[in-house]
Motif scaffolding. Structure first.
Motif, PDB file in Angstrom:
ATOM      1  N   ALA A  74      72.851  36.151  32.182  1.00 33.15           N
ATOM      2  CA  ALA A  74      71.425  36.490  32.157  1.00 33.15           C
ATOM      3  C   ALA A  74      71.218  37.967  32.431  1.00 33.15           C
ATOM      4  O   ALA A  74      71.669  38.485  33.460  1.00 33.15           O
ATOM      5  CB  ALA A  74      70.663  35.660  33.188  1.00 33.15           C
ATOM      6  N   TYR A 108      63.170  27.836  32.158  1.00 38.52           N
ATOM      7  CA  TYR A 108      64.069  26.813  32.668  1.00 38.52           C
ATOM      8  C   TYR A 108      64.462  27.011  34.138  1.00 38.52           C
ATOM      9  O   TYR A 108      65.014  26.111  34.756  1.00 38.52           O
ATOM     10  CB  TYR A 108      65.342  26.762  31.823  1.00 38.52           C
ATOM     11  CG  TYR A 108      65.086  26.514  30.360  1.00 38.52           C
ATOM     12  CD1 TYR A 108      64.513  25.326  29.920  1.00 38.52           C
ATOM     13  CD2 TYR A 108      65.404  27.472  29.400  1.00 38.52           C
ATOM     14  CE1 TYR A 108      64.264  25.094  28.574  1.00 38.52           C
ATOM     15  CE2 TYR A 108      65.166  27.264  28.059  1.00 38.52           C
ATOM     16  CZ  TYR A 108      64.594  26.070  27.649  1.00 38.52           C
ATOM     17  OH  TYR A 108      64.352  25.853  26.311  1.00 38.52           O
ATOM     18  N   SER A 121      73.549  22.727  32.990  1.00 35.92           N
ATOM     19  CA  SER A 121      73.152  22.448  31.616  1.00 35.92           C
ATOM     20  C   SER A 121      71.937  21.529  31.538  1.00 35.92           C
ATOM     21  O   SER A 121      71.154  21.599  30.586  1.00 35.92           O
ATOM     22  CB  SER A 121      74.316  21.817  30.847  1.00 35.92           C
ATOM     23  OG  SER A 121      75.414  22.693  30.796  1.00 35.92           O
ATOM     24  N   SER A 173      69.017  35.429  27.857  1.00 34.69           N
ATOM     25  CA  SER A 173      70.323  34.802  27.686  1.00 34.69           C
ATOM     26  C   SER A 173      71.287  35.724  26.949  1.00 34.69           C
ATOM     27  O   SER A 173      70.922  36.802  26.492  1.00 34.69           O
ATOM     28  CB  SER A 173      70.179  33.499  26.908  1.00 34.69           C
ATOM     29  OG  SER A 173      69.869  33.767  25.547  1.00 34.69           O
ATOM     30  N   LEU A 195      65.542  32.599  29.035  1.00 35.14           N
ATOM     31  CA  LEU A 195      65.807  31.405  29.842  1.00 35.14           C
ATOM     32  C   LEU A 195      64.733  31.209  30.903  1.00 35.14           C
ATOM     33  O   LEU A 195      64.825  30.295  31.715  1.00 35.14           O
ATOM     34  CB  LEU A 195      67.172  31.544  30.531  1.00 35.14           C
ATOM     35  CG  LEU A 195      68.417  31.583  29.643  1.00 35.14           C
ATOM     36  CD1 LEU A 195      69.620  32.050  30.463  1.00 35.14           C
ATOM     37  CD2 LEU A 195      68.690  30.204  29.055  1.00 35.14           C
ATOM     38  N   THR A 196      63.714  32.036  30.885  1.00 33.16           N
ATOM     39  CA  THR A 196      62.755  32.140  31.985  1.00 33.16           C
ATOM     40  C   THR A 196      62.138  30.806  32.367  1.00 33.16           C
ATOM     41  O   THR A 196      62.079  30.460  33.561  1.00 33.16           O
ATOM     42  CB  THR A 196      61.645  33.144  31.610  1.00 33.16           C
ATOM     43  OG1 THR A 196      62.244  34.309  31.029  1.00 33.16           O
ATOM     44  CG2 THR A 196      60.850  33.541  32.839  1.00 33.16           C
ATOM     45  N   ILE A 226      68.280  22.909  30.740  1.00 31.36           N
ATOM     46  CA  ILE A 226      67.749  23.264  29.420  1.00 31.36           C
ATOM     47  C   ILE A 226      67.094  22.013  28.843  1.00 31.36           C
ATOM     48  O   ILE A 226      67.683  21.252  28.083  1.00 31.36           O
ATOM     49  CB  ILE A 226      68.855  23.797  28.497  1.00 31.36           C
ATOM     50  CG1 ILE A 226      69.656  24.880  29.203  1.00 31.36           C
ATOM     51  CG2 ILE A 226      68.246  24.330  27.204  1.00 31.36           C
ATOM     52  CD1 ILE A 226      68.832  26.063  29.673  1.00 31.36           C
ATOM     53  N   PHE A 272      75.309  30.539  33.205  1.00 30.63           N
ATOM     54  CA  PHE A 272      74.575  31.118  32.082  1.00 30.63           C
ATOM     55  C   PHE A 272      74.429  32.615  32.316  1.00 30.63           C
ATOM     56  O   PHE A 272      73.820  33.032  33.314  1.00 30.63           O
ATOM     57  CB  PHE A 272      73.181  30.508  31.951  1.00 30.63           C
ATOM     58  CG  PHE A 272      73.162  29.072  31.506  1.00 30.63           C
ATOM     59  CD1 PHE A 272      74.259  28.496  30.879  1.00 30.63           C
ATOM     60  CD2 PHE A 272      72.039  28.292  31.699  1.00 30.63           C
ATOM     61  CE1 PHE A 272      74.238  27.177  30.464  1.00 30.63           C
ATOM     62  CE2 PHE A 272      71.997  26.977  31.288  1.00 30.63           C
ATOM     63  CZ  PHE A 272      73.097  26.418  30.669  1.00 30.63           C
TER      64      PHE A 272
END
Length: 353
Positions: A35, A57, A93, A48, A54-55, A96, A33
């Motif tokens: 970042a 996750y 994945s 993202s 995305l913090t 998420i 991903f």
């Protein structure tokens, strides 16, 4: 948060080319991903590619950023998960997930790492207007004391070494090589870099199709390969067709339409059936409420597609249609035809940074 470059920031992108261009800085292409990381003291934001955070996750990455990056900085990198010595996008994945408890369980079971390859700001200084060579020098200095799970991405200006990386690093789950002009300024959301990815071909059974969002034309072809037991497994889709060709495909495939109940993937709508087989329409946090229905056709036609690499028994990215293969029989479309990649330990890649 008060930084000279504030979130959200869309990262600089790369456009595909077929060969490694000369006279540039070369890096591995990570399969994770993307970042853009903002840190201002205890505040950390993992942004993202789309700009959404995305913090939540990756709590372990947030903590690692606090421990390893300067108190006030903005860096560009990739969040990855390693498993059994190689990158594992499927496990990445899984992170998420809407449930915080599940996220934290996975953070302990399969912790993520951050690979940093560019710097946009340091302290009160904005670095996006400086050439890549200067940004890389700053990045190497600030990352000198960093330790796992935060890593400095390996980089070189040696084209021969880049070619070796291209061949070796695939065995660790990496995508290929990224080439960056030495005088390149940081240009958010612009395809200013170059990516060189592996391409192979495979003969696949065309076992169905999905309709295009614009109307009753083919959106994507559903591809299958037979496993060692003789079961047809769904391995991906091929989707890039001109609109005229999409309409033609509906007519070409009409004689092959069958009752979905008679298809090898008849149980696709049953979530439990996906546990023992690869079927189209698998439950996914990415698809949400998207219509995953498809048109069943007899698995009698074979096409050749190009792909970059496999991940967990399927094509990692959308395959590219090359041609129909009337000379091939569906039963010959097996996993055995796929090229085996020589394994390469991911730790060797990370340590070279």
């Amino acid at each position: 948060m008060d930084l000279p470059v504030m979130p959200p920031v869309k990262p600089m992108l790369a456009r595909p080319v077929s060969t490694i261009p000369p006279g540039m800085q070369y890096e591995a292409k990570w399969d994770g991903f993307r970042a853009v990381v903002h840190r201002d003291g205890e505040e950390v934001v993992l942004g993202s590619r789309t700009g959404k955070p995305l913090t939540r996750y990756f709590p372990e990455v947030v903590e690692a950023v606090r421990e390893n990056l300067p108190p006030r900085c903005v860096v560009d990198g990739e969040i990855v998960v390693a498993y059994d010595g190689r990158l594992d996008f499927d496990r990445l994945s899984e992170r998420i997930h809407p449930a915080d408890s599940r996220v934290r369980t996975l953070a302990g079971r399969t912790p993520a790492s951050l690979v940093v390859f560019d710097v946009l700001a340091l302290g009160d200084d904005v670095l996006t207007g400086r050439p890549l060579t200067e940004r890389r020098a700053v990045l190497e200095r600030v990352m000198a004391e960093a330790s796992a799970p935060v890593h400095l991405a390996p980089a070189t200006t040696d084209e021969a070494l880049a070619r070796r990386w291209f061949e070796q690093y695939e065995g660790a789950g990496l995508d290929g090589v990224v080439a960056k002009p030495l005088d390149l300024l940081y240009r958010p959301d612009v395809r200013a870099m170059y990516k060189i990815k592996h391409e192979r071909t495979a003969d696949c059974v065309v076992a169905g199709y999905r309709l295009h969002k614009s109307g009753p034309v083919v959106g994507s072809l559903l591809l299958g390969l037979y496993d060692a037991r003789g079961a047809l497994q769904h391995v991906g889709v091929s989707a890039a067709f001109p609109m005229k060709r999409r309409a033609e495909l509906v007519e070409e495939l009409e004689p092959l339409r069958i009752d979905p109940a008679e298809h090898p993937w008849a149980a696709w709508a049953d979530a439990t059936a996906h546990e023992g087989a690869r079927l189209p329409g698998a439950p996914s946090r990415w698809s949400g409420k998207k219509d995953m229905s498809w048109v069943a056709i007899a698995p009698e036609r074979v096409c050749e597609v190009a792909y970059d690499h496999m991940e967990g028994g399927r094509f990692r990215h959308t395959a590219r249609f090359r041609r129909w293969r009337p000379d091939r029989t569906p039963s010959g479309c097996t996993y055995a035809q796929l090229e085996e990649v020589v394994r390469y330990d991911l730790s060797e890649v990370l340590s070279s940074g």
